[in-house]
Design a protein around this motif. Structure first.
Motif, short mmCIF file in Angstrom:
data_model
loop_
_atom_site.label_atom_id
_atom_site.label_comp_id
_atom_site.label_asym_id
_atom_site.label_seq_id
_atom_site.Cartn_x
_atom_site.Cartn_y
_atom_site.Cartn_z
N GLY A 127 8.63 4.31 -4.25
CA GLY A 127 7.52 3.39 -4.48
C GLY A 127 7.98 2.00 -4.87
N ALA B 163 0.83 -1.21 0.00
CA ALA B 163 0.00 0.00 0.00
C ALA B 163 0.86 1.26 0.00
CB ALA B 163 -0.93 -0.01 1.21
N ALA B 164 1.93 1.26 0.79
CA ALA B 164 2.81 2.43 0.82
C ALA B 164 3.52 2.61 -0.52
CB ALA B 164 3.83 2.27 1.95
N ALA C 238 2.36 1.72 -3.50
CA ALA C 238 1.38 2.26 -4.44
C ALA C 238 1.13 3.75 -4.18
CB ALA C 238 0.07 1.48 -4.34
N TYR C 239 1.13 4.15 -2.91
CA TYR C 239 0.90 5.55 -2.57
C TYR C 239 2.00 6.44 -3.15
CZ TYR C 239 0.88 9.79 0.29
OH TYR C 239 0.91 11.10 0.70
N PHE C 240 3.26 6.06 -2.94
CA PHE C 240 4.37 6.88 -3.43
C PHE C 240 4.43 6.87 -4.96
CE2 PHE C 240 5.92 6.49 0.93
CZ PHE C 240 6.34 7.79 1.16
N ARG D 214 1.79 6.80 -6.90
CA ARG D 214 0.77 7.78 -7.30
C ARG D 214 1.24 9.21 -7.09
NH1 ARG D 214 -2.77 4.18 -4.59
NH2 ARG D 214 -2.80 5.64 -2.82
N ARG D 215 2.09 9.42 -6.09
CA ARG D 215 2.60 10.77 -5.82
C ARG D 215 3.77 11.14 -6.74
NH1 ARG D 215 1.18 13.07 -0.87
NH2 ARG D 215 2.32 14.85 -1.75
#
Length: 428
Positions: free
Chosen positions: A96, A82-83, A85-87, A89-90
């Motif tokens: 990521g 999850a982390a 995927a978050y980075f 997207r950022r």
């Protein structure tokens, strides 16, 4: 010529009128930018965080309740993905992909720890093969060289475990690494992934030779298959990077044979049945030649000199002379190709190979009767003469190319007659 050279010197050529701006851009288009080197920070960060978490949990694993153990495994695995995927997207791919790689490591650790938790005795590597499958899938989904590296390393670790602990070879693991990651390399042939994949396949081939108790020279049949795949790759840089590890292995083998080859020590481990071995190696050679011809790379055919089966010769002087001839011929082919392509890196490699062959020749053939000072004198004269010849040839090539370039830029050729002055018009 490299893209970096064009980027640094190209604007000056345009300013001097040697080429136009359009020509400079066309030259840059022929040399696409190389992929960035694999960042060490995401790799080391993933490994250190993963190792710290594993060591902490392992130290207190037995004291933790079963539910908490499962929760830790699932929570850390889900959190890493999850982390990551978050980075992504950022817009931070390095961090990521590093976290996705950490999730892949934790996935393998979860397989191992769950097996210990329920006292599952593994007589096969099916659980570990699932780890390789996950690595291949993540590599395709995210297109990360870090994940390619981790997948190849995981495949090597799983195969090593199978050979050492189980006494068997996991063909599924080998197929996933060579086939799954091979197709990934074909679509995305950057230099880093190519080198890593080639080294991983060679590791798999070496373990297969160990399990089959075959002559170690059979190793070069799959190794040169990897080399032949590089001949068919449309991307020249990616194909050449894939061919690097097989060529290094072949050169080290030939170098060792020239240095240490003796009949009573190598015949039982190096000499497979003659006809089957030559037939298999000949088939790979034909595949390689076809790829070179199709891609216009027949100039690299002398690479195959390193695969000449000199180990069928008797030891002693015949073997030493034959292998030294091969080493000198290969070094000469590298120097000639470097001169033709004006590649300074290949020129350096060729010079190093030439010096290495000369050192072996001295210690094997002339150590007893040739004084060391005379040997170094001869070696230095040879290298200076070679340097003079290559510089002279390079100057001749540049001189021959100067008139067309000058005419293209609008300047008169060096030997062209000066234009006659025109008579100014008279004003009566």
């Amino acid at each position: 010529m490299s893209r970096k050279f064009l980027e640094t010197d190209g604007p000056a050529w345009v300013t001097d009128g040697l080429i136009s701006e359009e020509q400079r851009l066309r030259l840059l288009a022929r040399y696409p930018p190389e992929a960035r080197a694999l960042g060490l920070l995401p790799v080391l960060g993933s490994l250190l965080v993963g190792l710290s978490g594993l060591s902490l949990v392992a130290a207190n694993w037995q004291a933790l309740p079963e539910v908490l153990r499962l929760a830790l495994l699932l929570g850390s695995l889900t959190g890493a993905y999850a982390a990551g995927a978050y980075f992504l997207r950022r817009g931070n791919p390095d961090v990521g992909h590093g976290l996705i790689g950490l999730g892949l490591i934790l996935f393998g650790a979860s397989i191992i720890l769950t097996s210990q938790l329920y006292q599952l005795v593994g007589y096969d590597a099916s659980g570990l093969v699932a780890w390789v499958v996950a690595g291949v899938a993540l590599s395709y989904v995210y297109g990360s060289r870090l994940l390619v590296l981790l997948t190849v390393l995981i495949g090597a670790a799983v195969q090593t475990y199978c050979v050492q602990a189980l006494g068997s070879f996991s063909y599924a693991t080998a197929l996933l690494v060579a086939g799954g990651m091979g197709y990934y390399w074909w679509r995305r042939p950057d230099a880093v992934s190519s080198t890593v994949l080639a080294a991983g396949i060679l590791w798999q081939a070496g373990l297969l030779i160990i399990v089959l108790h075959a002559k170690i020279t059979w190793f070069f049949v799959p190794a040169m298959l990897v080399y032949a795949a590089g001949d068919w790759q449309p991307n020249r840089a990616g194909g050449r990077a894939l061919q690097g590890p097989p060529l290094v292995a072949a050169y080290l083998f030939m170098f060792g044979l020239a240095t240490f080859g003796e009949t009573d020590t190598y015949a039982n481990v190096l000499q497979p049945p003659l006809l089957p071995y030559l037939g298999a190696l000949g088939a790979v050679l034909a595949l390689s030649v076809a790829g070179k011809r199709a891609r216009g790379r027949l100039g690299t055919l002398p690479d195959w000199l390193l695969l000449l089966p000199g180990f069928y010769l008797p030891g002693g002087l015949p073997l030493a002379v034959a292998t030294l001839v091969v080493l000198y011929a290969h070094a000469g082919s590298v120097l000639a190709r470097a001169h033709r392509d004006e590649d300074p890196e290949q020129l350096t490699i060729g010079a190093v190979l030439f010096v290495a062959a000369t050192m072996v020749a001295y210690f094997k053939l002339t150590w007893a009767f040739l004084d060391k000072s005379l040997f170094f004198l001869l070696g230095g004269v040879l290298l200076l003469g070679l340097s003079w010849y290559l510089r002279r040839r390079n100057a001749q090539v540049l001189a021959a190319a100067a008139p067309p370039v000058a005419r293209q830029a609008g300047a008169p050729a060096p030997n062209a007659p000066a234009p006659s002055p025109t008579t100014p018009p008279r004003h009566d």
